[in-house]
Design an enzyme around this catalytic site. Structure first.
Site, PDB file in Angstrom:
ATOM      1  N   GLY A 268     -28.671  24.589 -29.879  1.00  0.00           N
ATOM      2  CA  GLY A 268     -27.938  23.944 -28.793  1.00  0.00           C
ATOM      3  C   GLY A 268     -28.279  24.490 -27.419  1.00  0.00           C
ATOM      4  CB  ALA A 269     -27.286  26.110 -25.039  1.00  0.00           C
ATOM      5  CG  MET A 270     -31.057  31.755 -25.444  1.00  0.00           C
ATOM      6  SD  MET A 270     -30.253  32.605 -26.842  1.00  0.00           S
ATOM      7  CE  MET A 270     -30.050  34.226 -26.149  1.00  0.00           C
ATOM      8  CG  ASN A 272     -32.081  32.997 -22.167  1.00  0.00           C
ATOM      9  OD1 ASN A 272     -32.301  33.604 -23.199  1.00  0.00           O
ATOM     10  ND2 ASN A 272     -32.310  31.704 -22.026  1.00  0.00           N
ATOM     11  CD  GLU A 305     -24.913  29.016 -25.143  1.00  0.00           C
ATOM     12  OE1 GLU A 305     -25.180  30.230 -25.180  1.00  0.00           O
ATOM     13  OE2 GLU A 305     -24.776  28.331 -26.175  1.00  0.00           O
ATOM     14  CG  HIS A 308     -22.723  34.108 -25.510  1.00  0.00           C
ATOM     15  ND1 HIS A 308     -22.200  34.944 -26.478  1.00  0.00           N
ATOM     16  CD2 HIS A 308     -23.242  33.043 -26.180  1.00  0.00           C
ATOM     17  CE1 HIS A 308     -22.380  34.375 -27.672  1.00  0.00           C
ATOM     18  NE2 HIS A 308     -22.988  33.231 -27.528  1.00  0.00           N
TER      19      HIS A 308
HETATM   20  N1  B3K Z   1     -27.159  32.735 -29.104  1.00  0.00           N
HETATM   21  C1  B3K Z   1     -27.785  31.461 -29.235  1.00  0.00           C
HETATM   22  C2  B3K Z   1     -28.332  31.191 -30.587  1.00  0.00           C
HETATM   23  C3  B3K Z   1     -29.673  31.741 -30.818  1.00  0.00           C
HETATM   24  C4  B3K Z   1     -30.221  31.272 -32.131  1.00  0.00           C
HETATM   25  C5  B3K Z   1     -31.489  31.949 -32.456  1.00  0.00           C
HETATM   26  N2  B3K Z   1     -32.094  31.451 -33.661  1.00  0.00           N
HETATM   27  C6  B3K Z   1     -26.874  30.341 -28.861  1.00  0.00           C
HETATM   28  C7  B3K Z   1     -25.434  30.649 -28.934  1.00  0.00           C
HETATM   29  O1  B3K Z   1     -24.865  30.905 -29.962  1.00  0.00           O
HETATM   30  O2  B3K Z   1     -24.835  30.675 -27.911  1.00  0.00           O
HETATM   31 ZN    ZN Z   2     -23.229  31.828 -29.011  1.00  0.00          ZN
END
Ligand code: B3K
Ligand code: ZN
Length: 871
Positions: A268-270, A272, A305, A308
């Site tokens: 879905g998204a990342m 970073n 996101e 996070h």
């Molecule tokens: N942290 C990422 C997921 C990464 C998946 C890598 N295979 C998205 C999330 O859960 O917000």
């Molecule tokens: Zn997540």
């Protein structure tokens, strides 16, 4: 057999890193045919490491070309280091030094969508969990946190926008038409949070003033043609930023927050740091092209996101076994946010439905694992419903047990104690223990034991003594590697309701023992228990309700979730009875009591349409499958279709009235009330069409033509496309295609609608669609839209007795495994459930699993899933 069996990594083998990287300086020369990466790592030995004289070991993907390596300016020769599968080892290094390393990458050939790759002409990255090792050699593990400074150099015309984490600090142009930008991220972070983007992108800009008065620039980037689809994500971002300040006291900590939309993305998204990268499906939203569900997903993922930034980035995971530390907590946070923005009860119903359907199924599959797994071969296989959704339920239980106020104190303490650290789920629970003074040792079994616990409840009423006794027994079935489970500590929210609907008691019980009795005094009439209100724990609850009791709760329970749940329990029971009749060759019957109860609901105009729509939706075939001892695909389908068409015919007038009531001609808005009205309207339309009476298909067609939004258009489209009136259906399939062929996300819907069409010939149709120009096997969204939808939403045909559906899927997986192992392993899920089916189907699925196992070059991703499934 596979050539090489991947290693298994164990939680109990965790060792602190031998080396730390205080600063990471990166320079990317981005070109069409190659990218050169120069990395300068300031390395120190870790005082906390067990063994002080360890060689330097860095992870590095085999496909990466190492061009130059030096220590403190001294070039290393090939004999000075060893390069093995996935590692670079250098012996005899000083205590503190600078390692410089140049690698050559081929992003345009990278189809794994991990590391640095190209999506539709733009460069982008995906580093979680272990993608950074495809960019340079690095201690690519989350407990090594470093300050990053990144310079991107690229052609100015092709890539006018150059982005990375943090703030831009310098930029310039070279004579050869290339330009460069340097970004500094002041916050130490693990390599999995690194990101870069280079492309020709359009931008929507806004700003946010934090609680303490700091100005943050908000920038959402996308392809120019999608610039009109970014407003909703921007509004959601601002709402999320405000919410996190108000509910968790968390402020944003950089000057810029960026989101970039890319079309080729594995999930879905990342999150970073400062530079989120999003699948277009989770950020683009426009009334004409996006459904209500799509809008809500954008809101939830943007928030997820963003959240996070604290739960994951400022405080991160020590190792990947702790994944739920950030994911479970963040899913809980985004669910609460969505509940506050929309309807709390509806959000809870949707989340619990997902859990019961898909997470419970995972719990009883060969891939079952605890929220904190103990081992893995490929960590990508553990971004699961268990880690995310059940992990969120575990955090929710802490919230319930401690209460909102103590929970907030606990989260404050957690963030304060561990800011800038990489920690464990134990650290999270410890903060909750400190603020509450409670011993949560037993509670932590939720993290270490796999499987769905079962609660068996019985009761007794003593009218003379006005005493009501409730006996609760808990157990948990075995799961791979765990034969015996210890009892859980869980919150059991309940109410006691009199026959006439009066609430006699409401409260929270805590369960810790295998069997416990609770006694309630002064209960003047025999009550009906409303158990597990709000789904206070992720368990399967068994209590021998009569139909009349369920109907009473459906009408009167003060807990909205349990009202809905009472209706679901009743429907499930009636459906299961029809499944048995179907198997026995008896005619199926539709309960008059159910019809009358639904009639009452439909006539109750005071009811919230969104809730009403939830109550009038029969449990899905997937959920009925999860509940079955042995899954009988045909019986489930037949029983559900029978009930659906019976309820459609018996309540035709009511469906029409509901449709008309909700067909308000208002301007489209994705707010909870309007979404609720559309969901009831489209549900009513589906029941009307299910009567197979002439006027209703015409009504659907009319809605298709007159709607001003994708929610209504798509709902009508699917009904017509699946109907037996093939002339109209083919006409609409063509019209829809003509209208939307240039909107990639809408074309995914077009594929999914056809892949889930239950009429005969479904496999032939998906085989043909895979050749259609809109399908692109390198794009994960297209794979999910076609293959995922056929295998997940067309059980009848995927589970064809001749095994043709299974063979088709296995063929795809073998092909995709060469290209994108993460997606291949993900699409494999339905075959892992083979033990739940009849011997013929189970045998056919096994044949396909074995076919994969016999292939010589399986990725670790697919190998792990296939080998565990066959165990
Ligand atoms: N942290 C990422 C997921 C990464 C998946 C890598 N295979 C998205 C999330 O859960 O917000
Ligand atoms: Zn997540």
């Amino acid at each position: 057999m596979s050539v090489k069996q991947p290693n298994t990594i164990y939680l109990e083998d965790y060792q602190p890193p031998a080396w730390l990287i205080s600063h990471t300086k990166l320079r990317f020369e981005l070109e069409e045919e190659q990218t050169l990466v120069r990395a300068q790592l300031s390395i120190q030995s870790n005082p906390a490491a067990r063994d002080k004289r360890m060689p330097l070991e860095l992870f590095g993907d085999e496909g990466m070309e190492l061009c130059r390596l030096s220590i403190d300016g001294q070039i290393l020769e090939a004999c000075d280091y060893q390069r093995e599968a996935g590692y670079l080892r250098i012996n005899n290094v000083p205590d503190t030094f600078v390692l410089e390393c140049v690698t050559r990458l081929l992003p345009h050939e990278n189809t794994t969508l991990e590391g640095l790759y190209k999506s539709d002409g733009m460069f982008c990255t995906q580093c979680e969990a272990e993608g950074f090792r495809r960019i340079t050699f690095f201690p690519d593990r989350p407990d090594v946190m470093s300050v990053f400074s990144t310079t991107l150099v690229a052609d100015k015309c092709l890539y006018p926008v150059l982005l990375s984490n943090g703030n831009p600090v310098d930029s310039g142009e070279d004579d050869d038409g290339r330009h460069w930008v340097t970004w500094d991220d002041p916050w130490p972070k693990p390599s999995y949070l690194f990101a870069l983007v280079a492309g020709d992108l359009a931008l929507l800009e806004d700003s946010f003033t934090t609680l303490s008065g700091r100005e943050v620039a908000l920038r959402i980037y996308a392809e120019r043609k999608d610039l009109d689809k970014l407003d909703y994500a921007m509004q959601s971002l601002k709402n999320a930023m405000r919410w996190d300040e108000e509910v968790y006291g968390r402020e944003y900590d950089l000057d810029i927050y960026m989101i970039v939309a890319v079309d080729f993305f594995n999930m879905g998204a990342m999150e970073n740091k400062g530079l989120n990268i999003f699948n277009t499906s989770c950020v683009l939203a426009h009334p004409l092209t996006t459904t209500d569900q799509g809008f809500q997903r954008v809101e939830a993922v943007v928030a997820h996101e963003y959240f996070h930034n604290w739960s994951g980035n400022r405080v991160t995971c020590r190792d990947w076994f702790q994944l739920s530390l950030k994911e479970g907590f963040t899913v809980f946070r985004d669910a609460e946010f969505s509940a506050d923005m929309n309807s709390r009860t509806v959000k809870r119903i949707e989340d619990v439905t997902l859990l019961r359907t898909a997470q419970f199924a995972e719990d009883s599959s060969p891939m079952a694992h605890p929220v904190r797994p103990e081992s893995y071969m490929e960590i990508s296989n553990f971004y699961t419903l268990t880690v995310y959704e059940k992990g969120a339920e575990v955090v929710r239980m802490l919230h319930t047990l401690l209460g909102a106020e103590l929970f907030r104190q606990g989260s404050d303490l957690y963030f304060e104690r561990h800011d800038g650290q990489a920690v464990t789920t134990d650290d999270f629970v410890a903060a909750m223990e400190t603020v509450s003074g409670r011993d949560l040792t037993q509670f932590k079994r939720w993290y270490s034991q796999a499987g769905t616990p079962r609660l068996q409840v019985s009761d007794q009423y003593d009218a003379r003594a006005c005493e009501y006794r409730l006996t609760v027994r808990q157990s948990c079935p075995p799961s791979p590697g765990q034969d015996h489970k210890q009892p859980y500590h869980l919150p059991l929210a309940l109410g006691l309701v009199a026959e006439d609907g009066t609430e006699l008691y409401a409260g929270l019980l805590e369960l810790t023992g295998e069997e416990q009795e609770f006694c309630f005094d002064n209960i003047k009439q025999c009550p009906v228990p409303s158990l597990l209100r709000g789904f206070s724990a992720p368990v399967k609850l068994e209590y021998d309700y009569s139909d009349a009791q369920l109907l009473m709760l459906l009408r009167h329970d003060t807990d909205g979730f349990n009202r809905w749940d009472a209706g679901q329990r009743l429907s499930i029971r009636l459906l299961q009875e029809q499944m048995q009749r179907y198997r026995d060759g008896q005619p199926m019957v539709c309960s008059e009591a159910l019809i009358e109860a639904w009639r009452q609901l439909l006539n109750d105009t005071a009811l919230d349409p969104a809730m009403l729509a939830q109550c009038l939706r029969l449990p899905s075939e997937a959920q009925l499958s999860e509940l079955a001892e042995q899954i009988d695909v045909a019986a489930i389908h037949a029983a559900r279709e029978f009930m659906r068409t019976s309820l459609a015919a018996a309540l035709e007038q009511e469906w029409l009235q509901a449709y008309q009531r909700c067909d308000t001609n208002e301007l489209y808005a994705p707010d909870a009330d309007a979404v609720g009205r559309r969901s009831l309207k489209n549900l009513a339309l589906a029941y009307l069409v299910a009567t197979e009476r002439e006027p209703w298909l015409a009504l659907a067609r009319q809605q298709y033509q007159q709607s001003d939004n994708m929610t209504d258009q798509l709902a009508a489209f699917a009904l017509v496309a699946h109907s037996d009136d093939r002339e109209t259906a083919e006409e609409l399939l063509q019209a829809f295609y003509q209208q939307w062929q240039h909107e990639s996300l809408v074309m995914n819907q077009w594929l999914s609608v056809q892949a889930s069409d239950p009429r005969d010939g479904a496999l032939e149709r998906v085989v043909a669609l895979a050749q259609h120009p809109v399908f692109d096997m390198r794009n994960p969204n297209k794979l999910r839209a076609l293959i995922g939808a056929f295998c997940g939403q067309n059980a009848q045909h995927f589970h064809a007795e001749d095994g043709s559906g299974y063979a088709w899927l296995a063929g795809w997986i073998l092909q995709l495994d060469q290209q994108n192992p993460q997606i291949a392993a993900r699409l494999l899920t339905p075959l892992t459930r083979w033990k739940r089916y009849d011997p013929v189907r189970a045998g056919q699925m096994q044949v396909q699993l074995q076919r994969m196992m016999d292939t010589t070059e399986l990725s670790a991703d697919v190998y792990e899933v296939v080998s565990k499934s066959l165990m």
